[in-house]
Design a protein around this motif. Structure first.
Motif, PDB file in Angstrom:
ATOM      1  N   ILE A 163       0.927  -1.197   0.040  1.00 32.72           N
ATOM      2  CA  ILE A 163      -0.081  -0.071   0.018  1.00 32.72           C
ATOM      3  C   ILE A 163       0.550   1.285   0.045  1.00 32.72           C
ATOM      4  CG2 ILE A 163      -1.676   1.318   1.351  1.00 32.72           C
ATOM      5  CD1 ILE A 163      -2.588  -1.548   2.341  1.00 32.72           C
ATOM      6  N   ASP A 164       1.804   1.172   1.019  1.00 36.76           N
ATOM      7  CA  ASP A 164       2.767   2.315   1.156  1.00 36.76           C
ATOM      8  C   ASP A 164       3.551   2.616  -0.369  1.00 36.76           C
ATOM      9  OD1 ASP A 164       4.406   4.329   2.499  1.00 36.76           O
ATOM     10  OD2 ASP A 164       6.045   2.915   2.227  1.00 36.76           O
ATOM     11  N   ARG A 165       3.998   1.319  -0.822  1.00 37.65           N
ATOM     12  CA  ARG A 165       4.565   1.485  -2.314  1.00 37.65           C
ATOM     13  C   ARG A 165       3.797   2.116  -3.317  1.00 37.65           C
ATOM     14  NH1 ARG A 165       6.522  -4.077  -2.305  1.00 37.65           N
ATOM     15  NH2 ARG A 165       7.706  -3.812  -0.325  1.00 37.65           N
ATOM     16  N   MET A 166       2.744   1.624  -3.450  1.00 37.61           N
ATOM     17  CA  MET A 166       1.641   2.392  -4.525  1.00 37.61           C
ATOM     18  C   MET A 166       1.423   3.598  -4.268  1.00 37.61           C
ATOM     19  SD  MET A 166       1.075   1.093  -7.255  1.00 37.61           S
ATOM     20  CE  MET A 166       0.276  -0.217  -8.068  1.00 37.61           C
ATOM     21  N   ASN A 167       1.216   4.041  -3.001  1.00 37.38           N
ATOM     22  CA  ASN A 167       1.040   5.555  -2.680  1.00 37.38           C
ATOM     23  C   ASN A 167       2.151   6.350  -3.225  1.00 37.38           C
ATOM     24  OD1 ASN A 167      -1.309   5.143  -1.495  1.00 37.38           O
ATOM     25  ND2 ASN A 167      -0.879   5.095   0.442  1.00 37.38           N
ATOM     26  N   LYS A 168       3.370   5.847  -2.930  1.00 37.49           N
ATOM     27  CA  LYS A 168       4.461   6.669  -3.081  1.00 37.49           C
ATOM     28  C   LYS A 168       4.899   6.696  -4.326  1.00 37.49           C
ATOM     29  CE  LYS A 168       7.442   6.102   0.829  1.00 37.49           C
ATOM     30  NZ  LYS A 168       8.411   5.106   1.406  1.00 37.49           N
TER      31      LYS A 168
END
Length: 410
Positions: A163-168
Motif C-alpha cells: 500500500i505504501d509503495r503504491m501511494n509513493k
C-alpha cells in the motif's frame, strides 16, 4: 528496490546468538559470513526452553524499541547492506532503495485496523486474526494476519509495504521476484489487497525462481554468492591461460570476471525461472556449446573482425551481395529480435532472449567461416562487414539486457 526480511522472530534468535557467540570485529570485516555462523550455532540450541525464552525477550525488546537491542539490530542491518551493495556491484546490479519489513511495524497495525473496519478480520478461538479467502466464506481457506498478542506477521507487513509503495510510486506494475516457496504467500497477499478494495492489486505480479541444486564451491556446501563469483573468476582465468586462442589481454582478471558472470547468468536463465536445475561448473564454463562463454567468445571475434576491417559506420551497402544461405539465415534471425523481446516482456522469462542469442551466435560463427571479408570483392566485403556488425550489435544489446557486459578481447 531490495526489500529485506529484516524483522521477525529469527532476529530474536540471532540477537541471542550474537550475545553468546558474536564477535564485533568479525561482524565488521565479514558480516554475512559471521552472522550466518552465529545463526547456525544458536539454531543448534534453539529447542532449549531457556534459549527460546531469551529469543522471545530479545524480539519483544526490539518491538518496544529498547535502545541497546535496537542498536545491535541496526549494526546487523547496516553492515549487511554495505556488503550487499559491494557484492551486487560485481553483478552490475544497483538498487535505488533498500527497504525492509522493519519499516512497516507501525503501518502494519494500521492495516489490521483497516481490515477490522472493513469486517475482514476474524478472531479465532486461539485469539489470532485471520482473513477468510474461501469462495463460500466458510474459512476453508484463510490467511493468518495477526498473532494472538496483537503483533503483526510477515504478510501483514507485506500488505502495509504494498500500500505504501503504491501511494509513493504509483507503479504501473509491481513485480515481486522471490523463490517459488512463497507462491501461495503472494496469492494470499494479492487476494487480501483486492478484498480491501485496492483495484491496483490486479497489476501486482509474482515472478518466482527455482532452486540451484548441486552447487558447491571449494569452501563447502553452504554457498555464498561472493564465493561463487570468486570461484568462477579463478576457473575462467585458468581456462584462459591454457587456451591457445587467448590473446594478450589488457586486464585478464576483469575479462575473466565478465566472462565468468556470463557463464553463470546463461546457465541460470536458460530454462524457466521457476524450474530447479542441476548446476555444473564444467557445463557452465564450456567454450563451445550453449554457454555464456560461447556468447562472449563470439562477441569478441565479431568485434575484432570490425577492428580489422575498419569500424566506420557503413552506409550505401548493397544487400544484394548477401545471397548465400548462411548470410540469409543470419539476416532472418536478426529480424526476429523485437518479437523475442516482446515475448520476454510479456511472460517475464529471460529464456527467450537466451535461446535467441545462442542461435544468433551459432549462425554468426558459421557465417564467419563461410563468408570471408578478406579477399572478397569490395562491395561483397562491405556487405558482409555490415552483416557482422549488425549481428555483433544485436548480440551486445541482448547480452546487456541479461545483465552481461560484452567483452571485446578474450
Amino acid at each position: 528496490m531490495n526489500y529485506l526480511g529484516d524483522w521477525g522472530m529469527q532476529f530474536g534468535l540471532l540477537g541471542v546468538g550474537f550475545q553468546c557467540f558474536g564477535n564485533k570485529e568479525k561482524l565488521k570485516s565479514s558480516p554475512l559470513q559471521h552472522l550466518f555462523e552465529v545463526y547456525v550455532q544458536i539454531n543448534k540450541e534453539a529447542e532449549d526452553e531457556n534459549v527460546k525464552k531469551l529469543a522471545k525477550d530479545f524480539f519483544r525488546k526490539l518491538e518496544e524499541h529498547d535502545e541497546q537491542t535496537l542498536s545491535l539490530w541496526k549494526q546487523f542491518r547496516d553492515f549487511s547492506i554495505e556488503e550487499y551493495i559491494r557484492i551486487y556491484k560485481r553483478l552490475g546490479v544497483h538498487f535505488d532503495e533498500y527497504s525492509g519489513e522493519s519499516f512497516y511495524q507501525e503501518k502494519s497495525q494500521e492495516v489490521l485496523k483497516t481490515l477490522e473496519d472493513k469486517g475482514l478480520l476474524q478472531k479465532t478461538a486461539k485469539g489470532t486474526g485471520v482473513v477468510d479467502l474461501s469462495e463460500k466464506k466458510d474459512l476453508s481457506l484463510f490467511s493468518t494476519v495477526m498473532r494472538s498478542d496483537g503483533t503483526s506477521l510477515y504478510i501483514t507487513r507485506d500488505l502495509a509495504a504494498a500500500i505504501d509503495r503504491m501511494n509513493k510510486h504509483s507503479c504501473d506494475t509491481m513485480i515481486y521476484v522471490t523463490d517459488k516457496s512463497q507462491s501461495s504467500h503472494f496469492q494470499h497477499l494479492f487476494q487480501i489487497l483486492k478484498l480491501m478494495g485496492y483495484e491496483w492489486a490486479e497489476r501486482c505480479q509474482h515472478v518466482s525462481f527455482g532452486l540451484v541444486q548441486g552447487m558447491k564451491t571449494r569452501r563447502g556446501e553452504v554457498v555464498f554468492l561472493e564465493d561463487v563469483l570468486n570461484e568462477v573468476r579463478s576457473r575462467m582465468l585458468q581456462n584462459m591461460a591454457s587456451a591457445k586462442t587467448t590473446k594478450d589481454i589488457e586486464d585478464p582478471i576483469e575479462t575473466a570476471e565478465k566472462v565468468g558472470l556470463a557463464a553463470l547468468i546463461i546457465q541460470d536463465f536458460r530454462g524457466l525461472l521457476s524450474s530447479d536445475y542441476q548446476f555444473s561448473w564444467d557445463r557452465a564454463l564450456q567454450s563451445r556449446g550453449d554457454t555464456g562463454v560461447f556468447l562472449q567468445y563470439t562477441h569478441a571475434r565479431l568485434h575484432s573482425l570490425e577492428q580489422m576491417h575498419g569500424n566506420e559506420q557503413l552506409t550505401d551497402v548493397n544487400v544484394a551481395c548477401l545471397q548465400e544461405p548462411d548470410a540469409i539465415s543470419v539476416l532472418q534471425h536478426l529480424l526476429r529480435y523485437d518479437e523475442v523481446l516482446y515475448q520476454s516482456s510479456q511472460d517475464l522469462q529471460p529464456k527467450h532472449i537466451v535461446s535467441y542469442l545462442l542461435t544468433l551466435s551459432h549462425l554468426a560463427a558459421v557465417a564467419h567461416k563461410t563468408l570471408p571479408v578478406k579477399g572478397s570483392a569490395p562491395k561483397v566485403a562491405q556487405a558482409r562487414c555490415c552483416l557482422f556488425q549488425a549481428a555483433r550489435s544485436v548480440l551486445a544489446n541482448g547480452m546487456k539486457l541479461l545483465g552481461i557486459t560484452p567483452v571485446t578481447q578474450m
